[in-house]
Design a protein around this motif. Structure first.
Motif, short mmCIF file in Angstrom:
data_model
loop_
_atom_site.label_atom_id
_atom_site.label_comp_id
_atom_site.label_asym_id
_atom_site.label_seq_id
_atom_site.Cartn_x
_atom_site.Cartn_y
_atom_site.Cartn_z
N LEU A 147 0.81 -1.24 0.00
CA LEU A 147 0.00 0.00 0.00
C LEU A 147 0.84 1.28 0.00
O LEU A 147 0.32 2.36 0.26
N ASP A 152 9.61 2.72 18.05
CA ASP A 152 11.06 2.81 17.83
C ASP A 152 11.46 1.89 16.67
O ASP A 152 12.51 1.25 16.71
N PRO A 206 12.05 1.13 12.39
CA PRO A 206 12.58 1.91 11.27
C PRO A 206 11.51 2.84 10.70
O PRO A 206 10.31 2.50 10.71
N GLY A 229 -5.02 -8.12 9.05
CA GLY A 229 -5.50 -8.04 7.67
C GLY A 229 -6.55 -9.07 7.31
O GLY A 229 -6.83 -9.29 6.14
N ARG A 264 8.53 -2.01 28.25
CA ARG A 264 8.01 -0.62 28.18
C ARG A 264 6.68 -0.58 28.94
O ARG A 264 5.81 -1.42 28.71
N TRP A 286 2.35 -10.64 21.47
CA TRP A 286 1.92 -9.48 20.66
C TRP A 286 2.34 -9.69 19.21
O TRP A 286 3.39 -10.25 18.96
C1 LIG Z 1 14.21 -2.60 14.68
C2 LIG Z 1 12.75 -2.67 14.97
C3 LIG Z 1 12.26 -2.02 16.08
C4 LIG Z 1 10.88 -2.05 16.35
N1 LIG Z 1 10.41 -1.35 17.43
C5 LIG Z 1 9.07 -1.29 17.63
C6 LIG Z 1 8.53 -0.48 18.68
O1 LIG Z 1 9.23 0.19 19.42
N2 LIG Z 1 7.19 -0.48 18.83
C7 LIG Z 1 6.35 -1.16 18.00
O2 LIG Z 1 5.14 -1.07 18.16
N3 LIG Z 1 6.84 -1.93 17.02
C8 LIG Z 1 8.16 -2.02 16.81
N4 LIG Z 1 8.65 -2.80 15.80
C9 LIG Z 1 7.73 -3.70 15.07
C10 LIG Z 1 7.16 -3.16 13.75
O3 LIG Z 1 8.17 -2.74 12.91
C11 LIG Z 1 6.25 -2.01 13.89
O4 LIG Z 1 5.21 -2.31 14.78
C12 LIG Z 1 5.71 -1.50 12.56
O5 LIG Z 1 5.17 -0.24 12.81
C13 LIG Z 1 4.67 -2.31 11.90
O6 LIG Z 1 4.18 -1.51 10.83
P1 LIG Z 1 4.34 -1.99 9.32
O7 LIG Z 1 3.93 -0.87 8.43
O8 LIG Z 1 5.67 -2.57 9.09
O9 LIG Z 1 3.21 -3.09 9.34
P2 LIG Z 1 3.07 -4.37 8.39
O10 LIG Z 1 4.06 -5.40 8.83
O11 LIG Z 1 3.07 -3.99 6.98
O12 LIG Z 1 1.59 -4.83 8.78
C14 LIG Z 1 1.25 -5.24 10.08
C15 LIG Z 1 -0.05 -6.03 10.04
O13 LIG Z 1 -1.13 -5.15 9.68
C16 LIG Z 1 -1.74 -5.54 8.45
N5 LIG Z 1 -1.96 -4.32 7.69
C17 LIG Z 1 -1.06 -3.39 7.33
N6 LIG Z 1 -1.65 -2.39 6.67
C18 LIG Z 1 -2.96 -2.72 6.58
C19 LIG Z 1 -4.10 -2.09 6.02
N7 LIG Z 1 -4.02 -0.92 5.39
N8 LIG Z 1 -5.29 -2.70 6.13
C20 LIG Z 1 -5.43 -3.89 6.77
N9 LIG Z 1 -4.37 -4.52 7.33
C21 LIG Z 1 -3.17 -3.95 7.24
C22 LIG Z 1 -0.77 -6.48 7.77
O14 LIG Z 1 -1.43 -7.44 6.97
C23 LIG Z 1 -0.08 -7.12 8.97
O15 LIG Z 1 -0.86 -8.20 9.44
C24 LIG Z 1 10.01 -2.80 15.51
C25 LIG Z 1 10.53 -3.44 14.39
C26 LIG Z 1 11.87 -3.37 14.11
C27 LIG Z 1 12.38 -4.06 12.87
#
Ligand SMILES: Cc1cc2nc3c(=O)[nH]c(=O)nc-3n(C[C@H](O)[C@H](O)[C@H](O)COP(=O)(O)OP(=O)(O)OC[C@H]3O[C@@H](n4cnc5c(N)ncnc54)[C@H](O)[C@@H]3O)c2cc1C
Length: 459
Positions: A94, A138, A140, A210, A370, A416
């Protein structure tokens, strides 16, 4: 299962989104068949990058006709394989739907499309609304705000304001039927300021990975940005002091963020729990009075204040923190963590047992905690690093994750953004009528089972 042949499907998809935004080439699909975590790669049939809601509706119509899975993807950074198809299908990337549609300074919310990244929203606010801040993880900066909110993410504003799922005011969703549905106050007007007081159906779309529909607009709360921030660093030798210490600190409402950690390297840190209490204010006097109060709370509740070297302090004061450095992805490193929601009182046992699991798997114990929502919940995250070039090492991390998931469930917590194996453990333990309700809703909303099938499967 695909009914049209793949070439015909490719033509249909290209008609909808254009040749430049559809692919079934192995080299394009490679990146979508995996994520940076420890999940096994899985095959993908197509990737499509839709530009708007109408394209998504047409893709859904095609997917229903052909019974082909659709997997919505934001940044693809959960680390738990949530956007890697379980039964093949079309990954809907997206990222082209990346408009910030409205910033409401008075009711304090941002109305965004699903491809808006955390870095983009932060930069936009810094440039145009310097008194407002978003709640972001926190992670990327290419992580999307929507992907993160939808999985109940958390970050430096979560101690004060709760997990990011609770910050959603409203959603526009394309349902698996192709209909567009608005949830929250936006169901009644163009004001996207609140999710109630009407039956709150937004929860159906959070942590459902999703499986319920595709979010095409999201209203997300914004918060006032304080002028100054500082951190008071402490060490706690006896892990049993942690719950009381945290509840005393949260009682005062002094802290913006509270992060706890345990890392057995360097050696002199072994056995200690680190405590980082972030404070904010509008003047040096305000910060100083808060510093004094936090130090007093440390003294009275089994922790000791430590002065942190300025070089490290500057790194820790950055918000969000660049946690990706821990994984060193550029050198081929990987890491995954069992994030989990845990009750505060269970943290001492959780820290001790998760440390033992890390040691059992020869991974240096590295735990992050946290505090969320003034202590109503703790994000407990044992972290397991691995060498991506070594399959045995990845398998070792996967086994450590599995054991930690089981520990969390035993302690009354919930893994989680659980990967497939974790979801199965959760479903096994779930109240039978919760399962029944979930199954009925899924059957009604998505009778053809096209939405990210395999996730949250209930038999
Ligand atoms: C180094 C590192 C540090 C991190 N630190 C944190 C942190 O501090 N806190 C935290 O919360 N997370 C953290 N994360 C985890 C994760 O990266 C985040 O939560 C991130 O924001 C997930 O968002 P994304 O866009 O990558 O989601 P995605 O992986 O793309 O999607 C997450 C889920 O939502 C669904 N989805 C996405 N978009 C839609 C849509 N438009 N409609 C319906 N379903 C959808 C997807 O199918 C999937 O099931 C970390 C990850 C890394 C690699």
């Amino acid at each position: 299962m695909i009914y049209l042949n793949k070439d015909d499907l490719l033509i249909q998809l290209e008609k909808i989104s254009g040749m430049d935004f559809v692919s079934n080439k192995t080299e394009d699909l490679y990146i979508y068949s995996q994520d940076p975590g420890a999940s096994e790669p899985r095959p993908v049939d197509f990737v499509v990058l839709p530009k708007n809601v109408e394209e998504i509706q047409k893709i859904i119509e095609l997917a229903n006709r052909e019974k082909i899975p659709l997997i919505p993807m934001g940044g693809g950074l959960t680390l738990s394989g949530l956007i890697i198809p379980i039964r093949g299908g079309i990954v809907l990337d997206l990222k082209r739907m990346n408009q910030i549609l409205e910033i409401n300074e008075i009711s304090r919310y941002a109305l965004i499309e699903p491809g808006v990244t955390t870095g983009q929203l932060l930069a936009h606010l810094n440039d145009h609304y310097p008194d407002l801040q978003p709640a972001i993880p926190d992670a990327p900066p290419s992580a999307t705000v929507t992907g993160n909110a939808l999985i109940h993410g958390s970050g430096y504003l979560s101690q004060k304001y709760g997990n990011h799922g609770s910050m959603i005011n409203g959603l526009e969703v394309v349902l698996p039927s192709g209909e567009i549905c608005k949830l929250g106050s936006c169901a009644l007007s163009d004001c996207w300021f609140t999710r109630g007081p009407i039956p709150d159906l937004i929860g159906l779309f959070t942590s459902s990975f999703g499986t319920m529909g595709i979010i095409t607009k999201l209203s997300y709360k914004l918060y006032p940005k304080p002028k100054m921030r500082d951190m008071v660093f402490g060490l706690c030798k006896d892990v049993n002091n942690v719950p009381k210490l945290v509840s005393k600190i949260t009682y005062t409402e002094l802290a913006e963020d509270i992060l706890l950690g345990k890392a057995d390297k360097p050696d002199y840190m072994k056995g200690y729990v680190t405590v980082m209490v972030y404070i904010t204010g509008d003047s040096e006097e305000e910060l100083e009075s808060k510093r004094k109060m936090i130090k007093r709370l440390y003294r009275k509740n089994g922790a000791q204040f430590m002065k942190m070297p300025e070089r490290l302090m500057n790194i820790f004061l950055e918000k969000p923190q660049f946690a990706a450095a821990a994984a060193d992805f550029r050198k081929g490193g990987g890491f995954e963590y069992v994030g989990s929601f845990l009750p505060l009182e269970k943290t001492p046992e959780a820290i001790e047992k998760a440390t033992a699991i890390s040691n059992k798997y020869n991974i240096i114990p590295t735990l992050i905690l946290r505090i969320i929502g003034k202590g109503h919940c703790v994000m407990f995250a044992p972290t397991f690093a691995f060498n991506r070039a070594d399959p045995a090492d990845i398998e070792n991390a996967r086994n450590a994750l599995d054991e930690t998931n089981k520990l969390v469930l035993e302690l009354g917590g919930i893994p989680w953004k659980a990967e497939l194996a974790g979801q199965k453990l959760i479903v096994e333990k779930m109240d039978p009528n919760y399962k029944k309700l979930l199954k009925s809703i899924r059957n009604v909303i998505d009778p053809n089972g096209i939405m990210n099938p395999g996730n949250w499967e209930v038999n």
